[in-house]
Write a protein that holds these residues in place. Structure first.
Motif, short mmCIF file in Angstrom:
data_model
loop_
_atom_site.label_atom_id
_atom_site.label_comp_id
_atom_site.label_asym_id
_atom_site.label_seq_id
_atom_site.Cartn_x
_atom_site.Cartn_y
_atom_site.Cartn_z
N THR A 1 49.54 -4.77 -15.49
CA THR A 1 50.42 -5.61 -16.32
C THR A 1 51.45 -4.75 -17.06
O THR A 1 52.33 -5.28 -17.72
CB THR A 1 49.60 -6.42 -17.34
N ASP A 2 51.34 -3.42 -16.93
CA ASP A 2 52.31 -2.53 -17.57
C ASP A 2 53.66 -2.65 -16.87
O ASP A 2 53.72 -2.73 -15.64
CB ASP A 2 51.84 -1.07 -17.49
N PRO A 3 54.74 -2.63 -17.63
CA PRO A 3 56.07 -2.69 -17.00
C PRO A 3 56.33 -1.42 -16.18
O PRO A 3 55.84 -0.35 -16.52
CB PRO A 3 57.03 -2.81 -18.18
N ILE A 4 57.08 -1.57 -15.11
CA ILE A 4 57.44 -0.44 -14.25
C ILE A 4 58.86 -0.02 -14.62
O ILE A 4 59.79 -0.82 -14.51
CB ILE A 4 57.37 -0.82 -12.76
N ALA A 5 59.01 1.21 -15.07
CA ALA A 5 60.34 1.71 -15.41
C ALA A 5 61.16 1.89 -14.14
O ALA A 5 60.61 2.30 -13.10
CB ALA A 5 60.21 3.04 -16.16
N PRO A 6 62.45 1.58 -14.17
CA PRO A 6 63.28 1.70 -12.97
C PRO A 6 63.22 3.07 -12.30
O PRO A 6 63.32 3.16 -11.09
CB PRO A 6 64.70 1.40 -13.48
N GLY A 7 63.05 4.14 -13.06
CA GLY A 7 63.03 5.48 -12.48
C GLY A 7 61.67 5.93 -12.00
O GLY A 7 61.54 7.01 -11.43
N ASP A 8 60.62 5.11 -12.21
CA ASP A 8 59.28 5.49 -11.77
C ASP A 8 59.25 5.68 -10.26
O ASP A 8 59.81 4.88 -9.51
CB ASP A 8 58.25 4.41 -12.13
N LEU A 9 58.58 6.73 -9.83
CA LEU A 9 58.45 6.99 -8.41
C LEU A 9 57.64 5.90 -7.73
O LEU A 9 56.78 5.26 -8.35
CB LEU A 9 57.76 8.34 -8.18
N LEU A 10 57.91 5.68 -6.47
CA LEU A 10 57.13 4.76 -5.66
C LEU A 10 55.74 5.33 -5.51
O LEU A 10 55.56 6.54 -5.42
CB LEU A 10 57.81 4.64 -4.29
#
Length: 178
Positions: free
Chosen positions: A4-13
């Motif tokens: 449920t944590d938001p995924i930051a746009p720069g987070d790696l796949l």
């Protein structure tokens, strides 16, 4: 299964990331080559591929995805579970003696575009895994959910059984069977 944590746009796949509806290649035999009608294609000839559009689940190990070159994905499909025992066989992450087990699919909890369905569950279909080069940035932008550590553990367990099923003769040689 899903964080449920938001995924930051720069987070790696990462392994276990869910990508919104995406095009993916469908490799079918006999192959069709561009400009090779009636002749043998030369090495390096362009291949004609059909495409599908579905949500995709990243199945590559994180260390491979981090290299940014190739990402292996499994298409997410809807699987009928009307027959008794099918839902349980899909949900199991480890085979149990005497109980049905589905080796080539991982049942997915509903999240994002994976909405609840009557008599069906969403599954990642390992029998159609494809590796795609250079798509990591676009996949990162299309990511809609990320698995929890427990979800990734379930995924790895199912992948282990899919890729490394021990056949009866092998089990005997490995000392695991009769």
């Amino acid at each position: 299964m899903w964080s449920t944590d938001p995924i930051a746009p720069g987070d790696l796949l990462r392994q276990g990331d869910l990508i919104a509806d995406s095009l993916y290649p469908v490799v079918a035999h006999p192959y069709r080559f561009i400009g090779a009608a009636g002749s043998e294609p030369a090495k390096g000839s362009d291949l004609v591929l059909r495409t599908g559009s579905r949500p995709l689940l990243v199945v590559s190990q994180c260390c491979e995805v981090e290299k940014g070159l190739t990402v292996a994905v499994a298409p997410v499909k809807k699987q009928n579970v009307k027959k008794p025992g099918v839902r349980e066989a899909l949900m199991a992450t480890d085979p149990e003696p005497g109980l049905p087990f589905v080796y080539n699919m991982l049942a997915l909890d509903c999240v994002a575009d994976l909405t609840p369905l009557e008599h069906q569950v969403h599954v990642a279909d390992f029998s159609e895994i494809v590796s795609i080069q250079g798509a990591e940035p676009a996949m990162r932008e299309g990511r809609v959910a990320r698995m929890t550590p427990q979800g990734r553990e379930q995924l790895r367990s199912k992948l282990l059984h899919f890729w490394a099923r021990v056949e009866a003769g092998d089990a005997i040689a490995l000392g695991r069977g009769e």
